[in-house]
Write a protein that holds these residues in place. Structure first.
Motif, PDB file in Angstrom:
ATOM      1  N   PHE A   1      34.472  25.885  40.481  1.00 48.67           N
ATOM      2  CA  PHE A   1      34.169  26.234  41.871  1.00 48.67           C
ATOM      3  C   PHE A   1      34.707  27.602  42.275  1.00 48.67           C
ATOM      4  CE2 PHE A   1      33.630  21.612  42.032  1.00 48.67           C
ATOM      5  CZ  PHE A   1      32.438  21.522  42.721  1.00 48.67           C
ATOM      6  N   HIS A   2      35.573  28.200  41.449  1.00 45.69           N
ATOM      7  CA  HIS A   2      36.157  29.491  41.828  1.00 45.69           C
ATOM      8  C   HIS A   2      35.918  30.591  40.801  1.00 45.69           C
ATOM      9  CE1 HIS A   2      38.507  28.418  45.464  1.00 45.69           C
ATOM     10  NE2 HIS A   2      38.496  27.203  44.930  1.00 45.69           N
ATOM     11  N   PHE A   3      35.195  30.293  39.735  1.00 45.53           N
ATOM     12  CA  PHE A   3      35.036  31.280  38.668  1.00 45.53           C
ATOM     13  C   PHE A   3      34.323  32.531  39.176  1.00 45.53           C
ATOM     14  CE2 PHE A   3      34.056  31.609  33.825  1.00 45.53           C
ATOM     15  CZ  PHE A   3      35.062  32.546  33.706  1.00 45.53           C
ATOM     16  N   LEU A   4      33.250  32.352  39.928  1.00 43.55           N
ATOM     17  CA  LEU A   4      32.490  33.512  40.397  1.00 43.55           C
ATOM     18  C   LEU A   4      33.300  34.393  41.337  1.00 43.55           C
ATOM     19  CD1 LEU A   4      29.779  34.926  40.147  1.00 43.55           C
ATOM     20  CD2 LEU A   4      28.960  33.580  42.092  1.00 43.55           C
ATOM     21  N   PRO A   5      33.916  33.850  42.409  1.00 42.71           N
ATOM     22  CA  PRO A   5      34.758  34.723  43.254  1.00 42.71           C
ATOM     23  C   PRO A   5      35.964  35.285  42.498  1.00 42.71           C
ATOM     24  CG  PRO A   5      34.954  32.423  43.927  1.00 42.71           C
ATOM     25  CD  PRO A   5      33.810  32.499  42.979  1.00 42.71           C
TER      26      PRO A   5
ATOM     27  N   ASN B   1      34.704  38.256  40.648  1.00 44.96           N
ATOM     28  CA  ASN B   1      34.437  39.303  41.628  1.00 44.96           C
ATOM     29  C   ASN B   1      35.724  40.007  42.038  1.00 44.96           C
ATOM     30  OD1 ASN B   1      32.672  40.630  43.774  1.00 44.96           O
ATOM     31  ND2 ASN B   1      34.192  39.599  45.044  1.00 44.96           N
ATOM     32  N   GLU B   2      36.790  39.235  42.215  1.00 45.40           N
ATOM     33  CA  GLU B   2      38.073  39.830  42.603  1.00 45.40           C
ATOM     34  C   GLU B   2      38.597  40.797  41.548  1.00 45.40           C
ATOM     35  OE1 GLU B   2      41.294  37.522  44.647  1.00 45.40           O
ATOM     36  OE2 GLU B   2      42.347  37.859  42.747  1.00 45.40           O
ATOM     37  N   PHE B   3      38.306  40.506  40.289  1.00 49.12           N
ATOM     38  CA  PHE B   3      38.775  41.371  39.208  1.00 49.12           C
ATOM     39  C   PHE B   3      37.790  42.487  38.872  1.00 49.12           C
ATOM     40  CE2 PHE B   3      41.222  37.433  38.232  1.00 49.12           C
ATOM     41  CZ  PHE B   3      42.481  37.971  38.441  1.00 49.12           C
ATOM     42  N   GLY B   4      36.800  42.687  39.756  1.00 46.48           N
ATOM     43  CA  GLY B   4      35.909  43.831  39.631  1.00 46.48           C
ATOM     44  C   GLY B   4      34.756  43.657  38.670  1.00 46.48           C
ATOM     45  N   ILE B   5      34.418  42.431  38.313  1.00 48.54           N
ATOM     46  CA  ILE B   5      33.295  42.187  37.414  1.00 48.54           C
ATOM     47  C   ILE B   5      32.004  42.194  38.235  1.00 48.54           C
ATOM     48  CG2 ILE B   5      32.304  40.638  35.693  1.00 48.54           C
ATOM     49  CD1 ILE B   5      35.055  41.779  34.968  1.00 48.54           C
ATOM     50  N   PRO B   6      31.013  43.037  37.904  1.00 47.58           N
ATOM     51  CA  PRO B   6      29.743  43.053  38.651  1.00 47.58           C
ATOM     52  C   PRO B   6      29.091  41.678  38.662  1.00 47.58           C
ATOM     53  CG  PRO B   6      29.879  44.936  37.169  1.00 47.58           C
ATOM     54  CD  PRO B   6      31.035  44.054  36.826  1.00 47.58           C
ATOM     55  N   LEU B   7      28.349  41.388  39.732  1.00 42.78           N
ATOM     56  CA  LEU B   7      27.768  40.058  39.920  1.00 42.78           C
ATOM     57  C   LEU B   7      26.879  39.639  38.751  1.00 42.78           C
ATOM     58  CD1 LEU B   7      27.294  37.581  41.682  1.00 42.78           C
ATOM     59  CD2 LEU B   7      25.435  38.831  42.817  1.00 42.78           C
ATOM     60  N   VAL B   8      26.031  40.544  38.296  1.00 40.94           N
ATOM     61  CA  VAL B   8      25.104  40.195  37.210  1.00 40.94           C
ATOM     62  C   VAL B   8      25.869  39.799  35.945  1.00 40.94           C
ATOM     63  CG1 VAL B   8      23.293  41.070  35.705  1.00 40.94           C
ATOM     64  CG2 VAL B   8      23.277  41.672  38.128  1.00 40.94           C
ATOM     65  N   ILE B   9      26.906  40.553  35.636  1.00 34.30           N
ATOM     66  CA  ILE B   9      27.700  40.252  34.444  1.00 34.30           C
ATOM     67  C   ILE B   9      28.490  38.960  34.644  1.00 34.30           C
ATOM     68  CG2 ILE B   9      29.571  41.074  32.967  1.00 34.30           C
ATOM     69  CD1 ILE B   9      28.654  43.901  33.521  1.00 34.30           C
TER      70      ILE B   9
END
Length: 409
Positions: free
Chosen positions: A250-254, A257-265
């Motif tokens: 439930f928190h992997f995507l945010p 994102n917090e660590f600067g990984i682009p959404l697509v990647i």
């Protein structure tokens, strides 16, 4: 040609057509009852004006309901088999998806998810594992592996299917489509094809001469299990595993994102988990002679390795892909381990009730995990502490499994 016909006949006599049908029903049940919910959140927010917390609260309520219902469901299966329970679970799914399509009040929505929690308890892996263990005591492990291999494609199949239905038909009609899937594909399997076979107990009870009703079969194994340290070791293992798993899912995507990984990647990294789960189950299928204890050690080592990689390299994209693959493989094997470790370490008698009892604390952990991770994030100002919490939970889970193995007599 006669050899082919004989092979087919043996396949039928060995019960594999039923396993195939149950596997397909699991694909549909998981895809609709479990994985469908997140796809409806935005549409319901927009049309009904309900907050995301209110909507997700219903899901947590359903998960808790499923956890509390798992033990009585398991006892019923131990006594009478799975046909009645699984048929009622599928019927509940049909009726409640239809009711959800008409929902316009939060109280009704929570009542629906109370019922869907019961449907989960009656249709998903825990009851069908009890059915397979009861019906096929000799080679239940292989059959559980095949079933979970099929079920592993549930999100892959139904996430895009439901998303398309919501876009093309609207969210209410998409729910009616989900009801139809359970009516057409699951209810006939559970209600018509599933035939409970009586299986002789592995050990003859000391009081076998007494009337069977004076000592219900599920009660004695459950009481015996509660006094066995192996049970508590497995309870710790499964509970802390699901705590960490729910936090990550439930928190992997945010988190990425917090660590600067682009959404697509980030989406690509998360997508790796699904196929890796199937890959892990395929490895177990080909290595079906591997002992459950060995499988457990491998799974625990992979989980801890994945968490260590995430903690050490949270912004390194190549490492994150490797981490997702390792985690997915371990998670796929863990599903099978949860189904096979109970009969292997505690015995097959009373499997349904014992498995149901183990589900309760794990379900509570899974229900509170997303909120707990959010609280840790708020208190610490970042996901680093959440990752360390997941690592600690996986270490405790591994310790629980090791304890269960060492405590086995």
């Amino acid at each position: 040609m006669s050899r082919v016909a004989e092979t087919i006949r043996n396949w039928r006599q060995d019960g594999w057509p039923l396993v195939a049908a149950l596997s397909f029903a699991q694909l549909v049940s998981w895809g609709t009852i479990f994985y469908g919910f997140p796809l409806f959140v935005v549409s319901m927010e927009t049309e009904l004006g309900w907050g995301r917390g209110l909507l997700n609260g219903a899901l947590s309520f359903g998960l808790l309901t499923a956890g509390f219902a798992a033990y009585p469901v398991g006892r019923i299966i131990d006594r009478h088999g799975g046909r009645l329970v699984m048929s009622l679970g599928s019927m509940l799914a049909v009726l409640l998806f239809a009711a959800w399509a008409w929902v316009d009040h939060p109280a009704a929505f929570y009542a629906i998810w109370f019922g869907l929690g019961l449907a989960q308890a009656g249709t998903l892996y825990t009851p069908v594992f009890a059915v397979l263990t009861r019906m096929f005591p000799v080679d239940f492990k292989t059959r559980i592996t095949v079933l979970t291999l099929t079920g592993g494609f549930a999100s892959t199949v139904f996430t895009p299917l439901i998303a398309w239905a919501i876009e093309a038909l609207g969210w209410r009609d998409a729910l009616l489509l989900m009801a139809a899937c359970n009516l057409v594909f699951c209810l006939p399997v559970h209600g018509l094809l599933l035939r409970d076979r009586a299986v002789l107990p592995l050990e003859k009870p000391a009081d076998a001469g007494r009337p069977e009703s004076s000592h219900p079969v599920p009660s004695r194994p459950m009481h015996k299990a509660l006094r066995n340290p192996v049970f508590w070791g497995l309870a710790v293992c499964f509970t802390f595993y699901l705590l960490a798993h729910a936090m990550l899912i439930f928190h992997f995507l945010p988190m990425l994102n917090e660590f600067g990984i682009p959404l697509v990647i980030a989406v690509a990294i998360i997508t790796v988990i699904g196929p890796a789960q199937v890959g892990g189950r395929i490895l177990l299928l080909f290595g079906r002679k591997m002992e459950t204890v060995t499988t457990g050690y491998v799974v625990m080592a992979l989980f801890v390795t994945a968490m260590l990689l995430l903690a050490a390299f949270p912004a390194a994209v190549p490492v994150l892909f490797v981490m997702a693959a390792i985690y997915g493989g371990a998670n796929g094997m863990m599903t099978i381990l949860r189904g096979t470790s109970v009969p292997e370490l505690l015995g097959r008698e009373g499997f349904g009730a014992i498995s149901g009892a183990l589900v309760l604390p794990a379900s509570i952990a899974a229900a509170i995990a997303p909120s707990l991770a959010a609280l840790i994030w708020e208190l610490t100002g970042g996901y680093a502490a959440v990752i360390l919490t997941m690592l600690a939970a996986m270490l405790v889970s591994a310790a629980g499994f090791v304890f269960a193995v060492k405590a086995r007599k």
